[in-house]
Design a protein around this motif. Structure first.
Motif, PDB file in Angstrom:
ATOM      1  N   GLU A  70      10.341 -59.379  82.647  1.00 50.80           N
ATOM      2  CA  GLU A  70      10.728 -59.680  84.023  1.00 50.80           C
ATOM      3  C   GLU A  70      12.207 -59.409  84.253  1.00 50.80           C
ATOM      4  O   GLU A  70      12.616 -58.808  85.254  1.00 50.80           O
ATOM      5  N   LYS A  71      12.946 -59.881  83.245  1.00 51.70           N
ATOM      6  CA  LYS A  71      14.400 -59.683  83.362  1.00 51.70           C
ATOM      7  C   LYS A  71      14.737 -58.208  83.427  1.00 51.70           C
ATOM      8  O   LYS A  71      15.550 -57.749  84.244  1.00 51.70           O
ATOM      9  N   GLU A  72      14.056 -57.492  82.535  1.00 50.84           N
ATOM     10  CA  GLU A  72      14.318 -56.063  82.489  1.00 50.84           C
ATOM     11  C   GLU A  72      13.978 -55.405  83.825  1.00 50.84           C
ATOM     12  O   GLU A  72      14.724 -54.571  84.353  1.00 50.84           O
ATOM     13  N   MET A  96      15.437 -53.023  88.763  1.00 48.24           N
ATOM     14  CA  MET A  96      15.384 -53.051  90.231  1.00 48.24           C
ATOM     15  C   MET A  96      16.777 -53.064  90.817  1.00 48.24           C
ATOM     16  O   MET A  96      17.101 -52.336  91.744  1.00 48.24           O
ATOM     17  N   LYS A  97      17.565 -53.940  90.165  1.00 50.22           N
ATOM     18  CA  LYS A  97      18.934 -54.033  90.665  1.00 50.22           C
ATOM     19  C   LYS A  97      19.637 -52.686  90.569  1.00 50.22           C
ATOM     20  O   LYS A  97      20.365 -52.267  91.464  1.00 50.22           O
ATOM     21  N   LYS A  98      19.373 -52.084  89.418  1.00 46.79           N
ATOM     22  CA  LYS A  98      20.022 -50.794  89.207  1.00 46.79           C
ATOM     23  C   LYS A  98      19.567 -49.775  90.257  1.00 46.79           C
ATOM     24  O   LYS A  98      20.342 -48.995  90.788  1.00 46.79           O
ATOM     25  N   SER A  99      18.278 -49.818  90.499  1.00 50.46           N
ATOM     26  CA  SER A  99      17.724 -48.791  91.381  1.00 50.46           C
ATOM     27  C   SER A  99      17.970 -49.105  92.860  1.00 50.46           C
ATOM     28  O   SER A  99      18.003 -48.213  93.691  1.00 50.46           O
ATOM     29  N   MET A 100      18.103 -50.408  93.134  1.00 57.82           N
ATOM     30  CA  MET A 100      18.202 -50.794  94.546  1.00 57.82           C
ATOM     31  C   MET A 100      19.335 -50.090  95.310  1.00 57.82           C
ATOM     32  O   MET A 100      19.093 -49.474  96.343  1.00 57.82           O
TER      33      MET A 100
END
Lengths: 486, 86
Positions: free
Chosen positions: A467-469, A474-478
């Motif tokens: 989940e963390k990953e 997601m954060k990276k891609s957002m």
């Protein structure tokens, strides 16, 4: 409930209507609605099926609630019966066939209050039939409704089962009281013969009976066919418990079984010896067949003793029917003394008293809670012939003294000691094996539990990690996406 | 003192000092003999209710009476009575 309403014509409608009014004031409205719906269908069923019995069976599946609502269905019945006609139509067609006075009496008074339980009882017809005399009448009305005239012969045929069962129950009850009295008479005769003042047990034991006071009952009744007598306070022994097991005279069914497999009243004396007062003695005396089964079934006899094939040389011995199971010839010879042979076990005496004798069993290695126990098993005579077993009962204190004073010779003792230590070691080993097994099982279980917990934990951890990953990704891609979009 | 004399001689074997009260053996529920009659009563009672055979119910009542008559402790059998009468 529909049948109940069918039986009653409009005559009681007025009374019931008043009742209905009073009930409807106190009861919730939805109850009435529900019940009347139910009733409509039930009434339709009843109308379609002419046979009352069938109608009954059809309407059984929706069982009426029996508690608060028992009284509620009746008022709706009447109200619906008075307002829509189809409901009251079947009534006149059905009422003529049963003009019994009993039925009329029954409805008039009792119907208004309790129609539903009545309907329930009709279908069961078994339990209430014997309880109340008025129930069968209603039952009869329900069953014999299609056949207009009911003669006693027909009634008899319809109720053969009930009549048979009720008469059997009555016999059962009478037999219970008579049989109980018979058993008690035998037990009391035994107690007055052997346990009252100046009798054999009074002279041998300081405490008689199970209570502590002076005038407590001697016998303890444990069920209708089991009586117990306890005595204590004697040298060499801790106490004696005599258990009388009577035939089940109070129970007619068991009595019938006993016609095929006869039984006898028995009395078993169990004397718990003091630890230091009993040497290594393992001995049993019984009829040949019984002795063999005892040797196979009793653990101590199995381990330590064997059936003696021949009598000790140069001695009078027990009667031919009897067999002796003993650890050694020495023990058997010392335990079965001349006096005992004279009194009970010898040829001549056994002819006379043998019918009351079942078995003797002395052991210092018994498997139960007490190790050193002498047990005597005899047949109980009738209440009038109690004196015949006096000699047998006298064996009990005689053997307590004999065994209490008995010391094995050194030679024999070394032998018995060896077997006992061997047996003890075996038992210990067995126990240890068991314990180890239990320990291992426990360990395995613990391991399993731990593994399971670990697996669970790891699974959770894995999921969390994932989940963390994902969140990181997601954060990276957002922002990129945003950037792209904008 | 008294006991000493009585235990020494063979005349009076009684020893009041060593008298022990009767301690009924402790029985667990599993050790009790099976109440066949009660069991049969329940079986027949259930059969009687399920199949609506009057005979079954009657037999159940008879067995119920037998188990009642044979019972040794008075506590747990009212349950069976009610069960069998269902």
């Amino acid at each position: 409930m529909a049948t109940a309403s069918l039986i009653r014509p409009r005559r009681a409608a007025l009374v019931l209507f008043l009742l209905a009014l009073s009930f409807s004031l106190s009861l919730a409205a939805h109850f009435e609605g529900f019940d009347s719906d139910d009733l409509h269908s039930a009434a339709a069923d009843a109308a379609s099926a002419d046979d009352d019995e069938e109608g009954l069976e059809v309407e059984l599946p929706p069982p009426p609630p029996i508690s608060l609502s028992t009284s509620s269905p009746s008022p709706p019945v009447t109200t619906t019966a008075s307002s829509p006609n189809p409901n009251s139509d079947p009534n006149p067609t059905l009422t003529p066939p049963n003009p019994t006075p009993a039925l009329d009496l029954w409805d008039e008074d009792e119907f208004e209050g309790i129609p539903v339980p009545e309907a329930v009882s009709v279908d069961e017809s078994a339990a209430p039939a014997e309880a109340a005399p008025s129930d069968p009448a209603a039952d009869a009305a329900a069953e014999a409704a299609p056949a207009p005239p009911r003669r006693p012969a027909e009634l008899l045929r319809a109720y053969t089962i009930e009549i048979a069962c009720v008469s059997f129950l009555i016999c059962f009850l009478l037999n219970y009281f008579t049989g109980k009295r018979q058993n008690e008479a035998i037990a009391l005769a035994w107690a007055t013969r052997f346990a009252t003042r100046d009798s054999i047990f009074d002279k041998n034991f300081s405490l008689l009976g199970t209570g502590d006071g002076k005038d407590t009952p001697l016998l303890m009744k444990e069920g209708q066919d089991v009586f117990k007598f306890y005595a204590s306070g004697r040298r060499y022994c801790q106490g004696m418990l005599a258990t009388m097991e009577m035939r089940a005279r109070h129970d007619l069914l068991s009595k019938l079984v006993e016609l095929v497999f006869p039984r006898k009243d028995t009395i078993t004396f169990e004397v718990v010896m003091n630890e230091e007062a009993m040497d290594h003695v393992v001995l049993a005396v019984a009829r040949k067949k019984a002795a063999k089964t005892m040797q196979k079934e009793e653990r101590d006899l199995q381990k330590f003793a064997s059936v003696l094939t021949s009598a000790p040389a140069g001695r009078r011995w027990v009667a031919d029917e009897l067999a002796v199971v003993a650890e050694s010839k020495e023990v058997a010879g010392d335990m079965i003394t001349e006096a005992v042979l004279d009194q009970v076990l010898g040829d001549k005496a056994f002819e006379k008293f043998g019918k009351w004798f079942i078995s003797l069993h002395f052991s210092d290695q018994l498997a139960g809670s007490y190790k050193k126990v002498l047990s005597f098993k005899f047949v109980l005579p009738d209440a009038s012939n109690m004196a015949e077993m006096t000699r047998l009962v006298a064996l009990v204190p005689y053997y307590i003294d004999l065994v209490g004073r008995y010391k094995l010779s050194n030679h024999a003792r070394s032998k018995t000691e060896a077997t006992r230590t061997k047996a003890a070691q075996e038992a210990f080993r067995e126990q240890q094996g068991l314990r180890q097994e239990a320990l291992q099982r426990k360990k395995a279980e613990k391991k399993k539990l731990m593994e399971e917990a670990e697996a669970k934990l790891s699974a959770e951890a894995l999921r969390k990690k994932e989940e963390k990953e994902r969140a990181r990704q997601m954060k990276k891609s957002m922002p990129k996406v945003k950037m792209l979009r904008s | 003192m008294k006991e000493g004399t009585s235990s020494g001689g063979g005349s009076d074997p009684r020893q009041p000092s060593t008298a022990k009260q009767y301690a009924p053996p402790k029985l667990s529920a599993q050790d009790l003999p099976i109440d066949y009659a009660g069991f049969l009563a329940v079986v027949f009672g259930v059969l009687g209710v399920m199949l609506r055979y009057k005979v079954c119910s009657w037999i159940a009542i008879i067995f119920c009476a037998q188990s009642l008559v044979n019972m040794k402790n008075f506590e747990n059998d009212l349950k069976q009575l009610s069960m069998a009468f269902m």
